[in-house]
Design an enzyme around this catalytic site. Structure first.
Site, PDB file in Angstrom:
ATOM      1  N   ASP A 162       0.809  -1.198   0.136  1.00 12.19           N
ATOM      2  CA  ASP A 162      -0.253   0.023  -0.044  1.00 12.19           C
ATOM      3  C   ASP A 162       0.710   1.152   0.133  1.00 12.19           C
ATOM      4  O   ASP A 162       0.334   2.144   0.625  1.00 12.19           O
ATOM      5  CB  ASP A 162      -1.038   0.099   1.284  1.00 12.19           C
ATOM      6  CG  ASP A 162      -2.024  -1.137   1.097  1.00 12.19           C
ATOM      7  OD1 ASP A 162      -2.212  -1.727   0.157  1.00 12.19           O
ATOM      8  OD2 ASP A 162      -2.334  -1.599   2.468  1.00 12.19           O
ATOM      9  N   LYS A 165       1.852   2.194  -5.309  1.00  7.81           N
ATOM     10  CA  LYS A 165       2.402   1.220  -6.465  1.00  7.81           C
ATOM     11  C   LYS A 165       1.399   1.739  -7.522  1.00  7.81           C
ATOM     12  O   LYS A 165       1.672   2.138  -8.644  1.00  7.81           O
ATOM     13  CB  LYS A 165       2.662  -0.007  -6.142  1.00  7.81           C
ATOM     14  CG  LYS A 165       3.516  -0.391  -5.247  1.00  7.81           C
ATOM     15  CD  LYS A 165       3.591  -1.939  -4.862  1.00  7.81           C
ATOM     16  CE  LYS A 165       2.162  -2.524  -4.331  1.00  7.81           C
ATOM     17  NZ  LYS A 165       2.046  -2.081  -3.059  1.00  7.81           N
ATOM     18  N   GLY A 216      -4.726  -4.155  -3.611  1.00  9.46           N
ATOM     19  CA  GLY A 216      -5.550  -3.185  -3.772  1.00  9.46           C
ATOM     20  C   GLY A 216      -4.812  -1.798  -4.370  1.00  9.46           C
ATOM     21  O   GLY A 216      -4.030  -1.337  -3.541  1.00  9.46           O
ATOM     22  N   HIS A 217      -4.820  -1.536  -5.708  1.00  9.06           N
ATOM     23  CA  HIS A 217      -4.118  -0.473  -6.225  1.00  9.06           C
ATOM     24  C   HIS A 217      -5.064   0.804  -6.781  1.00  9.06           C
ATOM     25  O   HIS A 217      -5.847   0.661  -7.396  1.00  9.06           O
ATOM     26  CB  HIS A 217      -3.372  -0.889  -7.289  1.00  9.06           C
ATOM     27  CG  HIS A 217      -2.186  -1.763  -7.046  1.00  9.06           C
ATOM     28  ND1 HIS A 217      -1.262  -2.311  -7.934  1.00  9.06           N
ATOM     29  CD2 HIS A 217      -1.880  -2.480  -5.622  1.00  9.06           C
ATOM     30  CE1 HIS A 217      -0.501  -3.239  -7.307  1.00  9.06           C
ATOM     31  NE2 HIS A 217      -0.884  -3.189  -5.934  1.00  9.06           N
ATOM     32  N   GLN A 252       2.013  -6.177  -3.393  1.00 10.45           N
ATOM     33  CA  GLN A 252       2.441  -6.218  -1.995  1.00 10.45           C
ATOM     34  C   GLN A 252       3.831  -5.312  -1.771  1.00 10.45           C
ATOM     35  O   GLN A 252       4.013  -4.382  -2.672  1.00 10.45           O
ATOM     36  CB  GLN A 252       2.737  -7.520  -1.651  1.00 10.45           C
ATOM     37  CG  GLN A 252       1.269  -8.408  -1.226  1.00 10.45           C
ATOM     38  CD  GLN A 252       0.651  -8.871  -2.766  1.00 10.45           C
ATOM     39  OE1 GLN A 252       1.243  -9.351  -3.642  1.00 10.45           O
ATOM     40  NE2 GLN A 252      -0.599  -8.565  -2.859  1.00 10.45           N
TER      41      GLN A 252
HETATM   42  P1  GDP Z   1      -1.020   0.418  -3.426  1.00  9.52           P
HETATM   43  O1  GDP Z   1      -1.285  -0.915  -3.046  1.00  9.52           O
HETATM   44  O2  GDP Z   1       0.493   0.299  -3.327  1.00  9.52           O
HETATM   45  O3  GDP Z   1      -1.277   0.609  -4.920  1.00  9.52           O
HETATM   46  O4  GDP Z   1      -1.377   1.424  -2.620  1.00  9.52           O
HETATM   47  P2  GDP Z   1      -2.778   1.445  -2.225  1.00  9.52           P
HETATM   48  O5  GDP Z   1      -3.696   2.330  -3.436  1.00  9.52           O
HETATM   49  O6  GDP Z   1      -3.396   0.525  -1.481  1.00  9.52           O
HETATM   50  O7  GDP Z   1      -2.813   2.822  -1.081  1.00  9.52           O
HETATM   51  C1  GDP Z   1      -2.081   4.069  -1.510  1.00  9.52           C
HETATM   52  C2  GDP Z   1      -3.388   4.994  -1.041  1.00  9.52           C
HETATM   53  O8  GDP Z   1      -2.712   6.410  -0.773  1.00  9.52           O
HETATM   54  C3  GDP Z   1      -4.658   5.095  -1.971  1.00  9.52           C
HETATM   55  O9  GDP Z   1      -5.568   5.738  -1.228  1.00  9.52           O
HETATM   56  C4  GDP Z   1      -4.010   6.336  -2.641  1.00  9.52           C
HETATM   57  O10 GDP Z   1      -4.910   7.197  -3.364  1.00  9.52           O
HETATM   58  C5  GDP Z   1      -3.340   7.179  -1.769  1.00  9.52           C
HETATM   59  N1  GDP Z   1      -2.001   7.827  -2.294  1.00  9.52           N
HETATM   60  C6  GDP Z   1      -1.250   7.678  -3.006  1.00  9.52           C
HETATM   61  N2  GDP Z   1      -0.377   8.817  -3.138  1.00  9.52           N
HETATM   62  C7  GDP Z   1      -0.556   9.638  -2.386  1.00  9.52           C
HETATM   63  C8  GDP Z   1      -0.104  10.959  -1.663  1.00  9.52           C
HETATM   64  O11 GDP Z   1       0.822  11.403  -2.511  1.00  9.52           O
HETATM   65  N3  GDP Z   1      -1.029  11.563  -0.906  1.00  9.52           N
HETATM   66  C9  GDP Z   1      -1.980  11.207  -0.329  1.00  9.52           C
HETATM   67  N4  GDP Z   1      -2.469  12.125   0.448  1.00  9.52           N
HETATM   68  N5  GDP Z   1      -2.553   9.893  -0.595  1.00  9.52           N
HETATM   69  C10 GDP Z   1      -1.820   9.193  -1.444  1.00  9.52           C
HETATM   70  P1  IMO Z   2      -0.918  -4.051  -2.294  1.00  7.06           P
HETATM   71  O1  IMO Z   2      -0.368  -4.644  -3.695  1.00  7.06           O
HETATM   72  C1  IMO Z   2      -0.943  -4.517   2.067  1.00  7.06           C
HETATM   73  C2  IMO Z   2      -0.891  -8.589   3.722  1.00  7.06           C
HETATM   74  C3  IMO Z   2      -2.170  -8.750   4.334  1.00  7.06           C
HETATM   75  C4  IMO Z   2      -1.401  -9.855   5.313  1.00  7.06           C
HETATM   76  C5  IMO Z   2      -0.467 -10.680   4.591  1.00  7.06           C
HETATM   77  C6  IMO Z   2      -0.879 -12.051   3.960  1.00  7.06           C
HETATM   78  O2  IMO Z   2      -2.356  -3.487  -2.292  1.00  7.06           O
HETATM   79  O3  IMO Z   2       0.234  -3.155  -1.723  1.00  7.06           O
HETATM   80  P2  IMO Z   2      -2.500 -12.762   1.951  1.00  7.06           P
HETATM   81  O4  IMO Z   2      -3.845 -12.632   1.616  1.00  7.06           O
HETATM   82  O5  IMO Z   2      -1.491 -11.952   0.898  1.00  7.06           O
HETATM   83  O6  IMO Z   2      -2.143 -13.978   2.168  1.00  7.06           O
HETATM   84  O7  IMO Z   2      -2.024 -11.787   3.078  1.00  7.06           O
HETATM   85  O8  IMO Z   2      -0.229  -9.842   3.500  1.00  7.06           O
HETATM   86  N1  IMO Z   2      -1.230  -8.205   2.486  1.00  7.06           N
HETATM   87  C7  IMO Z   2      -1.127  -6.762   1.973  1.00  7.06           C
HETATM   88  N2  IMO Z   2      -1.053  -5.690   2.569  1.00  7.06           N
HETATM   89  N3  IMO Z   2      -1.140  -4.476   0.728  1.00  7.06           N
HETATM   90  C8  IMO Z   2      -1.279  -5.635  -0.215  1.00  7.06           C
HETATM   91  O9  IMO Z   2      -1.313  -5.374  -1.439  1.00  7.06           O
HETATM   92  C9  IMO Z   2      -1.193  -6.905   0.603  1.00  7.06           C
HETATM   93  N4  IMO Z   2      -1.359  -8.043  -0.136  1.00  7.06           N
HETATM   94  C10 IMO Z   2      -1.438  -8.986   1.151  1.00  7.06           C
HETATM   95  O10 IMO Z   2      -2.721  -7.883   4.933  1.00  7.06           O
HETATM   96  O11 IMO Z   2      -0.898  -9.287   6.306  1.00  7.06           O
HETATM   97 MG    MG Z   3      -2.972  -1.497  -1.917  1.00  6.13          MG
END
Ligand code: GDP
Ligand code: IMO
Ligand code: MG
Length: 427
Positions: free
Chosen positions: A13, A16, A40-41, A222
């Site tokens: 998270d 990416k 979840g991207h 991840q």
């Molecule tokens: P990913 O799994 O690495 O793609 O990241 P996620 O989407 O799960 O989580 C990143 C969160 O931060 C999302 O809600 C994005 O919309 C948000 N986000 C990304 N870059 C920024 C930033 O620079 N500032 C803020 N406030 N939110 C951001």
């Molecule tokens: P993105 O791509 C954050 C974590 C779960 C748990 C562990 C194992 O959005 O960054 P799993 O369901 O993969 O067997 O869970 O890994 N986990 C993540 N945490 N971002 C993710 O993906 C994750 N995918 C798995 O919360 O701790």
């Molecule tokens: Mg994510």
């Protein structure tokens, strides 16, 4: 420089999705190499917000080839729902290619994921319960079912006939519902028909693109600290999100991988259980959690929050070959009097600079911090390094110094436009 690997350098998270979408504006191909719908991207542009799970983040651009590679585990039902959701929002012109060698997630994988977690009780991993671990386990145990089987009714039926007796024994042993071949076949062969037009040998496709010198982005899911090999085992996911995993997970030569962009938050978050040395609690944690909307994209769980951990970042840099960093959610830290960065750990009175292998040790480390003055200004409209408050500039430079990495991008908000590229490295 025609290939860049986007790697999560913390516990997932990191942003990416946002950076892949941003860099995809200059790419020809975007490849998701591992993981499944545990990811979840989030991508935000033009006033719209999308949360992608299995589909690569280049999907919004009709000129980009999007590849779901062999290293992924694909839930056919979820993937089709995700595509239908995108189509309902007007994303209808896309190019998608699904590896015939990717493994599929079936309902029993999800049942088993839930059951293992339940039996582990307070030792649970805190998985996303999407069946990811059990699907990868079947792959390694050579009882997995692949996309190439799913899209051929004869092969699919045979694969189910061979596999279900074993899986049913396991399900029975755990007191779970068993499945008949027909039950799964009837539902999933319909998904197979819909997925078939996308299926090909994606290794061949990538080889062709690489030979044409196309610009290819590899989108990791991840983060390195969740890596099955190098993460905080057993509190990890079941695949490897490192740069090194890309050639294997995509069927390309390792020599094509030489640029690894580590994505890191300006602080740290973790969702799920497991050690987290710089974790914060109380008001400070709430402040960061609320400003950063730190709630899981997939499971909506509140994310655990802590200071930036440069021991973890340096470890990720080492095991994943990260040569550039993108500093995300920088805006979230505005308003704090003081900000801290962990530069080393102390373990049993000794200073250490790496992640110990055992949970026992990792749970005992004490983070050592540099403390710096914070900044009050809202930085969400900043468009250059020089517009940043001086203390934010110092913070960014300190991260570079402590991680021995160059920050080439910083991000001050979720929108595509709130991205500041300090060096054009994906030319
Ligand atoms: P990913 O799994 O690495 O793609 O990241 P996620 O989407 O799960 O989580 C990143 C969160 O931060 C999302 O809600 C994005 O919309 C948000 N986000 C990304 N870059 C920024 C930033 O620079 N500032 C803020 N406030 N939110 C951001
Ligand atoms: P993105 O791509 C954050 C974590 C779960 C748990 C562990 C194992 O959005 O960054 P799993 O369901 O993969 O067997 O869970 O890994 N986990 C993540 N945490 N971002 C993710 O993906 C994750 N995918 C798995 O919360 O701790
Ligand atoms: Mg994510």
């Amino acid at each position: 420089m025609s290939t860049v690997v986007v790697v999560g350098s913390q516990w997932g998270d990191e942003g990416k999705g946002k950076i892949t979408d941003y860099l995809a504006q200059k790419a020809n191909v975007v490849v998701r190499s591992q993981g499944g719908n545990n990811a979840g991207h989030t991508i935000t542009f033009g006033g719209e917000k999308f949360a992608l799970r299995s589909i690569p983040s280049g999907i919004f651009n009709p000129n980009i080839k999007n590849v779901m590679a062999n290293g992924m585990v694909i839930n056919p039902k979820q993937m089709l729902e995700e595509l239908a959701g995108l189509e309902a929002r007007g994303i209808t012109k896309y190019q998608l290619f699904v590896s015939n060698r990717a493994h599929i997630v079936l309902p029993y994988h999800q049942d088993l994921d839930g059951a293992y977690e339940q039996f582990k009780g307070d030792k649970k991993i805190g998985t996303t319960k999407r069946g990811i671990g059990p699907t990868y386990a079947d792959k390694v145990n050579r009882i997995g079912i692949r996309i190439a089987d799913l899209v051929d009714p004869k092969l699919f039926k045979k694969a189910l006939e061979d596999t279900l007796p074993i899986k049913n024994k396991e399900l029975e042993m755990l007191g779970l519902k068993t499945y008949t071949v027909d039950e799964i076949f009837n539902e999933y062969s319909e998904y197979g028909k819909k997925i078939k037009p996308f299926v090909c040998d994606t290794s061949l496709l990538l080889e062709e693109e690489l030979e044409k010198n196309s610009k290819i982005l590899f989108e990791g899911a991840q983060g390195v600290m969740l890596c099955i090999d190098h993460g905080t085992y057993p509190y990890v996911t079941s695949s490897s999100p490192t740069g090194a995993s890309v050639p294997l997970n995509c069927g390309i030569a390792p020599s094509y991988i030489n640029n690894v962009l580590g994505i890191c938050k300006a602080y740290t978050t973790r969702v799920g259980e497991g050690p987290f040395p710089t974790e914060l609690d109380g008001n400070l944690a709430n402040y960061i959690r609320e400003r950063g909307h730190e709630y899981g994209t997939v499971t909506k769980r509140p994310r655990r929050v802590g200071w930036l951990d440069c021991v973890a970042l340096n470890y990720a840099r080492r095991v994943s070959g990260i040569n550039y960093l993108s500093l995300m959610l920088f805006d979230v830290l505005s308003g704090l009097d003081k900000v801290k960065i962990c530069y080393a750990y102390e373990l049993d009175g000794k200073k250490i600079n790496t992640i110990p292998a055992t949970l026992d040790e990792l749970e005992r480390v004490k983070p050592l911090y540099v403390e710096m003055d914070g900044w009050k200004e809202d930085i969400t409209h900043v468009t250059s390094f020089s517009e940043l408050p001086v203390n934010a500039q110092k913070y960014l430079r300190k991260v570079e110094e402590l991680t021995k990495s160059e920050i080439v991008i910083f991000s001050v908000g979720p929108d595509r436009l709130q991205t500041i590229e300090l060096k054009e490295f994906f030319k």
